[in-house]
Design an enzyme around this catalytic site. Structure first.
Site, short mmCIF file in Angstrom:
data_model
loop_
_atom_site.label_atom_id
_atom_site.label_comp_id
_atom_site.label_asym_id
_atom_site.label_seq_id
_atom_site.Cartn_x
_atom_site.Cartn_y
_atom_site.Cartn_z
N SER A 150 1.62 -8.30 4.22
CA SER A 150 1.81 -7.68 5.52
C SER A 150 2.42 -6.53 5.36
O SER A 150 1.95 -5.45 5.11
CB SER A 150 2.68 -8.86 6.57
N ASP A 208 -1.63 5.78 -1.09
CA ASP A 208 -2.62 6.80 -0.61
C ASP A 208 -2.21 8.07 -0.70
O ASP A 208 -2.79 9.20 -1.09
CB ASP A 208 -3.01 6.38 0.81
N LYS A 247 -2.89 -9.87 3.31
CA LYS A 247 -2.82 -9.83 4.84
C LYS A 247 -2.82 -8.94 5.68
O LYS A 247 -1.53 -8.14 5.79
CB LYS A 247 -1.50 -10.91 5.05
#
Length: 676
Positions: free
Chosen positions: A464, A475, A490
């Protein structure tokens, strides 16, 4: 968008078993009309926008039956056939407020449970020949239900024999093992026997929500309170952790600095037998009372007095009953807080060791009520990490490791704010709501607090909010990710919807989140740049192993300016790590254990007595080996237990040290134009 999500969007992963609710239920009784209204509210809110049809009815009923009998030892085929006749009308009945099937399943289970308990007691009076070879089932989740009572008795005989064998292989004699099994089965019976009306309806509602996805749920008032405690890391009580054992509430540990620790009388293993309110109030006997009931009696408003009667084992005898009065106080659950340490790493060719700052973050916690009442000063993960980073600056660290292993998530905006401590202004994640609308959530900071070398350590249980942080930092090229082959996976957002009349809350999946680079973390997780050997890489762990998990997808990438390009340096870091790991005995053992699991255990349906004995022998040898401490649980907070070795953290430090050296030597083409 962020302001709206701050109200209720919570990203938590629940992997542990939920405790049952109190017999003396002070909350309103959940009626069929309540269930009808709650299910309607859920269907309006859920991300899937699916209706409640016969397919979901069948899935709901299957999951409800499995809550009582997950390994198919109790129900008979004729029971299941009777239950399944309700499938075609279940959706209509629930809409009308008819929940009779919930109680029919529960009552039938209690009937079967009592039958099996009678047989278990008979078996535990027998003497078993544990040297005689036998074959045992490993997992009965998908096995047929026992055809009749005779088959059920045969299954339980084999089950009891296996459980006795496992206990004796751990060093118990057969009589002690039988006593342990009596307590185990009594505890199971006690839990179900004391189910309240609301317990049954809660299980029924959770089967309904889980038919849509594994993270939606109905939260009873007690569940909601425990959830809030886990988020704010504080409660008011005496400061002791408790467990239920054979009819008694037993003190497992005393929390350092708490009210009980300051008073000094209570000790671990004391058995609480009665609890009273105030200095002179009557004491209520709590023997054979469920744990959550006792906890509710002991918890209370800060500054009030609770009286506790207890017994303590002496030298083979039970001492006379004693009493103690304790003033309740606020308990800070410090074991869940972010913690920072600075370690030195010796580097060849460098006169001074590198100073590595390590931040261990167990969850993305936040005290919502305190934040609303005092926004300038409240407890949260991002504020604690900001403080730790400030200390690292004063300590002149050369690099930082953010350890998110086993971090199951927490507040969505906490993940955004914490990630922003390491990045310039820009998108941290993207969120797609039930209407398909995509919103970008940006870093609230204009500039990072920490700009130096960064490594994020994850494992399969990082979920999460952890995946939001790890995915964004990867990224942007801001951090090197190290750990298991992937995080949990998740990638969904849950809203906490408070229900009226003290009925608790709904936790409903209302959105999916995506990384700045476009990919969802749902189902697939975040893949590290450098993967370390781990048994988690072989096991069926993660979102993809859960029933009714939502699928992976991607959206258009957000526009952002990368921090750096790590592509040039990662191959060298991977190779150096591979060489070290290949020479480290711990990781060699992990790979061998993983290979053995794939060859001999992964898809195994049965196990023989001989295999059980051989595997127990291997486990004993491993426990006595040089790397036994690696698999041991961490020491209790505040204890004097020695710090255990952590091979993965040690390797992460080495990787970060390599990265720092490569940067210093100019071997990488890490761009610095993105830094402020």
């Amino acid at each position: 968008m962020l302001r709206a999500l701050r109200v209720a969007a919570i990203l938590l992963l629940f992997l542990g078993a939920a405790c049952s609710h109190p017999q003396a239920d002070e909350n309103p009784e959940l009626s069929g009309d309540h269930v009808a209204n709650i299910t309607r509210m859920f269907l309006r809110s859920h991300y899937s926008r699916l209706g409640f049809d016969n397919q979901h009815s069948a899935e709901m009923l299957k999951m409800y039956v499995e809550r009582y009998d997950p390994n198919r030892y109790y129900f008979l085929p004729k029971d299941i056939e009777e239950f399944n006749r309700a499938n075609s009308s279940l959706d209509d009945n629930i809409r009308r407020g008819n929940i009779d099937i919930a109680f029919k399943v529960y009552e039938r289970f209690m009937e079967r449970l009592k039958q099996r308990d009678t047989y278990v007691n008979e078996l535990l009076h027998e003497t078993f020949d544990l040297s005689k070879d036998d074959t045992f089932e490993v997992d009965r989740k998908d096995a047929p239900y026992p055809a009749d009572e005779a088959e059920a008795r045969r299954l339980f005989r084999t089950r009891i024999k296996r459980e006795l064998l496992e206990l004796t292989l751990r060093g118990q004699n057969q009589d002690d093992a039988k006593e342990a099994l009596r307590k185990r089965y009594r505890s199971v019976h006690f839990r179900f026997e004391h189910f309240t009306h609301n317990d049954v309806v809660t299980a029924f509602l959770n089967a309904f929500t889980n038919a849509y996805d594994p993270h939606s749920s109905y939260m009873s008032p007690d569940d909601l309170e425990n959830f809030n405690i886990s988020m704010r890391l504080s409660l008011e009580g005496i400061g002791a952790t408790l467990r239920w054992e054979d009819g008694y509430t037993v003190i497992s540990s005393i929390i350092p600095g708490g009210a009980a620790a300051r008073e000094g009388t209570l000790q671990p293993e004391d058995k609480i037998v009665a609890v009273g309110e105030g200095g002179n109030g009557p004491l209520e006997d709590v023997t054979d009372t469920r744990l959550i009931d006792v906890v509710k009696l002991i918890r209370g408003e800060r500054g009030t007095v609770v009286r506790v009667a207890f017994v303590r084992k002496g030298k083979g005898l039970v001492e006379a009953r004693r009493e103690v009065s304790i003033v309740r106080d606020k308990i800070e659950l410090t074991e869940g807080e972010a913690k920072g340490t600075v370690d030195e790493l010796a580097v060849s060719g460098r006169p001074q060791p590198l100073r590595i700052g390590v931040i261990n973050l167990p969850s993305f916690y936040v005290d919502f009520s305190q934040r609303n009442s005092n926004p300038a000063d409240f407890k949260s993960a991002s504020r604690d990490v900001e403080r730790i980073l400030g200390g690292f600056g004063a300590d002149h660290v050369d690099g930082v490791i953010l350890d998110l292993r086993n971090n199951g998530g927490g507040g969505l905006d906490e993940a955004v704010t914490l990630t922003g401590l390491f990045l310039n202004h820009g998108p941290i994640l993207q969120v797609k709501d039930v209407r398909g609308h995509i919103s970008k959530i940006n870093n609230p900071r204009s500039a990072p607090l920490y700009q130096g070398p960064l490594l994020v350590l994850v494992n399969r249980y990082s979920a999460s909010a952890s995946e939001i942080a790890a995915g964004a930092l990867q990224d942007y090229g801001r951090a090197i990710l190290v750990g298991d082959r992937a995080t949990f996976g998740k990638g969904t957002v849950q809203n906490i919807i408070t229900l009226p009349q003290g009925l608790g809350a709904l936790k409903a999946t209302v959105a999916k989140f995506y990384r700045p680079g476009s990919a969802s973390t749902q189902n697939r997780g975040v893949e590290p740049d450098i993967v370390l050997p781990s048994m988690n890489n072989f096991l069926d762990i993660g979102e993809s192993s859960l029933e009714n998990a939502l699928p992976w997808d991607a959206v258009q990438p957000a526009s952002f300016k990368p921090w750096s390009d790590l592509a040039a340096v990662l191959p060298m870091l991977r190779e150096r790590s591979r060489m070290r790991v290949s020479k480290e005995p711990y990781f060699t053992e992990v790979r061998q254990e993983g290979d053995d699991y794939l060859r001999n255990r992964k898809d195994r349906k049965t196990i023989t007595l001989k295999q059980l004995v051989e595997e127990a022998k291997v486990e004993r040898e491993q426990a006595a080996g040089p790397h036994a401490a690696d698999a041991a649980p961490p020491p209790v907070a505040g204890s004097n237990a020695p710090k255990l070795p952590d091979p993965r953290l040690s390797e992460a430090k080495q990787i970060l040290g390599d990265y720092i050296q490569l940067q210093a030597a100019g071997a990488s083409r890490v761009a610095t134009s993105g830094r402020s």
